[in-house]
Design a protein around this motif. Structure first.
Motif, PDB file in Angstrom:
ATOM      1  N   TYR A 113       0.849  -1.179   0.000  1.00 28.02           N
ATOM      2  CA  TYR A 113       0.000   0.000   0.000  1.00 28.02           C
ATOM      3  C   TYR A 113       0.888   1.234   0.000  1.00 28.02           C
ATOM      4  N   GLU A 114       0.307   2.371  -0.395  1.00 28.58           N
ATOM      5  CA  GLU A 114       1.047   3.626  -0.400  1.00 28.58           C
ATOM      6  C   GLU A 114       0.649   4.442   0.813  1.00 28.58           C
ATOM      7  N   LYS A 129       1.400   0.295  19.434  1.00 30.51           N
ATOM      8  CA  LYS A 129       0.372  -0.451  18.708  1.00 30.51           C
ATOM      9  C   LYS A 129      -1.020   0.066  19.064  1.00 30.51           C
ATOM     10  N   GLY A 130      -1.837   0.286  17.999  1.00 25.85           N
ATOM     11  CA  GLY A 130      -3.212   0.719  18.199  1.00 25.85           C
ATOM     12  C   GLY A 130      -3.406   2.223  18.169  1.00 25.85           C
ATOM     13  N   ILE A 131      -2.327   2.981  18.171  1.00 26.56           N
ATOM     14  CA  ILE A 131      -2.425   4.439  18.186  1.00 26.56           C
ATOM     15  C   ILE A 131      -2.623   4.957  16.764  1.00 26.56           C
ATOM     16  N   VAL A 132      -3.503   5.936  16.634  1.00 23.23           N
ATOM     17  CA  VAL A 132      -3.714   6.611  15.354  1.00 23.23           C
ATOM     18  C   VAL A 132      -2.867   7.872  15.360  1.00 23.23           C
ATOM     19  N   ALA A 133      -2.139   8.100  14.270  1.00 27.87           N
ATOM     20  CA  ALA A 133      -1.244   9.257  14.184  1.00 27.87           C
ATOM     21  C   ALA A 133      -1.258   9.788  12.759  1.00 27.87           C
ATOM     22  N   GLU A 134      -0.582  10.911  12.563  1.00 28.57           N
ATOM     23  CA  GLU A 134      -0.436  11.507  11.234  1.00 28.57           C
ATOM     24  C   GLU A 134       1.007  11.349  10.810  1.00 28.57           C
ATOM     25  N   LEU A 135       1.242  10.858   9.592  1.00 27.92           N
ATOM     26  CA  LEU A 135       2.594  10.706   9.071  1.00 27.92           C
ATOM     27  C   LEU A 135       3.124  12.076   8.680  1.00 27.92           C
ATOM     28  N   VAL A 136       4.173  12.519   9.356  1.00 31.15           N
ATOM     29  CA  VAL A 136       4.721  13.856   9.135  1.00 31.15           C
ATOM     30  C   VAL A 136       5.905  13.801   8.180  1.00 31.15           C
ATOM     31  N   SER A 137       6.819  12.849   8.391  1.00 31.31           N
ATOM     32  CA  SER A 137       7.953  12.726   7.481  1.00 31.31           C
ATOM     33  C   SER A 137       8.570  11.348   7.582  1.00 31.31           C
ATOM     34  N   GLN A 149      -2.336  12.527  17.736  1.00 26.80           N
ATOM     35  CA  GLN A 149      -3.493  13.392  17.884  1.00 26.80           C
ATOM     36  C   GLN A 149      -3.581  13.934  19.308  1.00 26.80           C
ATOM     37  N   ASN A 150      -4.023  15.157  19.414  1.00 27.74           N
ATOM     38  CA  ASN A 150      -4.322  15.828  20.678  1.00 27.74           C
ATOM     39  C   ASN A 150      -3.111  16.115  21.553  1.00 27.74           C
ATOM     40  N   LEU A 151      -1.908  15.812  21.124  1.00 26.13           N
ATOM     41  CA  LEU A 151      -0.724  16.132  21.907  1.00 26.13           C
ATOM     42  C   LEU A 151      -0.034  17.375  21.375  1.00 26.13           C
ATOM     43  N   GLY A 152      -0.100  17.578  20.070  1.00 22.20           N
ATOM     44  CA  GLY A 152       0.568  18.721  19.474  1.00 22.20           C
ATOM     45  C   GLY A 152       2.056  18.508  19.289  1.00 22.20           C
ATOM     46  N   TYR A 153       2.551  17.330  19.578  1.00 18.77           N
ATOM     47  CA  TYR A 153       3.967  17.022  19.434  1.00 18.77           C
ATOM     48  C   TYR A 153       4.152  15.996  18.333  1.00 18.77           C
ATOM     49  N   SER A 154       5.309  16.040  17.705  1.00 14.75           N
ATOM     50  CA  SER A 154       5.673  15.004  16.753  1.00 14.75           C
ATOM     51  C   SER A 154       6.707  14.113  17.411  1.00 14.75           C
ATOM     52  N   ILE A 155       6.616  12.860  17.175  1.00 14.86           N
ATOM     53  CA  ILE A 155       7.510  11.896  17.809  1.00 14.86           C
ATOM     54  C   ILE A 155       8.220  11.104  16.720  1.00 14.86           C
ATOM     55  N   MET A 156       9.540  11.028  16.830  1.00 11.48           N
ATOM     56  CA  MET A 156      10.330  10.209  15.915  1.00 11.48           C
ATOM     57  C   MET A 156      10.258   8.775  16.416  1.00 11.48           C
ATOM     58  N   ILE A 157       9.766   7.899  15.571  1.00  6.75           N
ATOM     59  CA  ILE A 157       9.650   6.494  15.951  1.00  6.75           C
ATOM     60  C   ILE A 157      10.533   5.686  15.013  1.00  6.75           C
ATOM     61  N   ASN A 158      11.403   4.893  15.569  1.00  6.84           N
ATOM     62  CA  ASN A 158      12.228   4.016  14.752  1.00  6.84           C
ATOM     63  C   ASN A 158      11.469   2.719  14.539  1.00  6.84           C
ATOM     64  N   THR A 159      10.731   2.698  13.477  1.00  8.95           N
ATOM     65  CA  THR A 159       9.957   1.513  13.131  1.00  8.95           C
ATOM     66  C   THR A 159       9.912   1.416  11.614  1.00  8.95           C
ATOM     67  N   SER A 160       9.342   0.388  11.145  1.00 13.57           N
ATOM     68  CA  SER A 160       9.267   0.131   9.720  1.00 13.57           C
ATOM     69  C   SER A 160       7.934   0.619   9.166  1.00 13.57           C
ATOM     70  N   LEU A 161       7.935   1.008   7.900  1.00 17.06           N
ATOM     71  CA  LEU A 161       6.667   1.360   7.247  1.00 17.06           C
ATOM     72  C   LEU A 161       5.715   0.174   7.244  1.00 17.06           C
ATOM     73  N   ALA A 162       6.257  -1.021   7.338  1.00 14.60           N
ATOM     74  CA  ALA A 162       5.409  -2.212   7.356  1.00 14.60           C
ATOM     75  C   ALA A 162       4.577  -2.286   8.635  1.00 14.60           C
ATOM     76  N   PHE A 163       4.948  -1.509   9.669  1.00 12.19           N
ATOM     77  CA  PHE A 163       4.224  -1.551  10.942  1.00 12.19           C
ATOM     78  C   PHE A 163       3.164  -0.464  11.060  1.00 12.19           C
ATOM     79  N   ILE A 164       2.933   0.269   9.974  1.00 14.03           N
ATOM     80  CA  ILE A 164       1.831   1.233   9.981  1.00 14.03           C
ATOM     81  C   ILE A 164       0.968   0.967   8.761  1.00 14.03           C
ATOM     82  N   GLU A 165      -0.289   1.355   8.851  1.00 16.91           N
ATOM     83  CA  GLU A 165      -1.152   1.231   7.679  1.00 16.91           C
ATOM     84  C   GLU A 165      -2.044   2.448   7.605  1.00 16.91           C
ATOM     85  N   PRO A 166      -2.312   2.901   6.374  1.00 13.72           N
ATOM     86  CA  PRO A 166      -3.158   4.088   6.213  1.00 13.72           C
ATOM     87  C   PRO A 166      -4.589   3.813   6.642  1.00 13.72           C
ATOM     88  N   ILE A 167      -5.224   4.836   7.191  1.00 14.12           N
ATOM     89  CA  ILE A 167      -6.645   4.753   7.547  1.00 14.12           C
ATOM     90  C   ILE A 167      -7.389   5.480   6.456  1.00 14.12           C
TER      91      ILE A 167
END
Length: 168
Positions: A113-114, A129-137, A149-167
């Motif tokens: 998926y893209e 796992k289970g958290i909904v977020a916005e892909l920033v970069s 959502q609702n935090l106003g902060y961006s968090i750098m997560i070292n994970t793979s694109l395979a571990f997220i899926e678009p909603i």
């Protein structure tokens, strides 16, 4: 008139039968290519590097139209891949590029998926796992920045694109 030119074709195999199917094709002297990636598997007592298919249930064969039936009667083959009602042929250059990519990239993964910047995503694995977020970069292959959502902060997560899926 049957086209007797040789081309690369993708075929679909039974689940987890790619390597066995390639052996069966080799017995019939049909040229095939199975793109493999090296993966580290963890067992309770050890780690082992194994080769597994890059594209699950896919194998590429180099044949002419007169060999279609021979391929379909091979154990492990499910079907040819079709595109716009015709059996899909892969340009030689694309297959050579894939081979070159696999020879030079050690950490390669495929997602089916893209994901676009600004898109809402669901984290499927790991401590978030289970958290909904916005892909920033996308920082690199393993670093993605998500805005929770609702935090106003961006968090750098070292994970793979395979571990997220678009909603969607």
């Amino acid at each position: 008139m049957i086209d007797n030119t040789y081309k690369w074709y993708p075929i679909y195999t039974r689940s987890r039968a790619e390597k066995k199917t390639q052996i069966e094709l080799n017995k019939k002297q049909i040229i095939s290519y199975l793109p493999l990636k090296k993966t580290v598997k963890q067992w309770s007592d050890r780690k082992k590097v194994i080769e597994e298919p890059l594209l699950k249930s896919y194998l590429f064969i180099y044949i002419s139209a007169k060999e279609y039936t021979e391929v379909l009667t091979t154990p492990g083959i499910s079907r040819f891949i079709y595109f716009s009602g015709k059996i899909a042929a892969i340009p030689d250059k694309q297959l050579e590029d894939l081979k070159l990519l696999l020879a030079n990239v050690t950490d390669l993964e495929v997602i089916d998926y893209e994901v676009s910047l600004g898109e809402k995503v669901l984290i499927k694995a790991g401590p978030f796992k289970g958290i909904v977020a916005e892909l920033v970069s996308l920082k690199n292959k393993k670093g993605i920045v998500l805005r929770l959502q609702n935090l106003g902060y961006s968090i750098m997560i070292n994970t793979s694109l395979a571990f997220i899926e678009p909603i969607r």
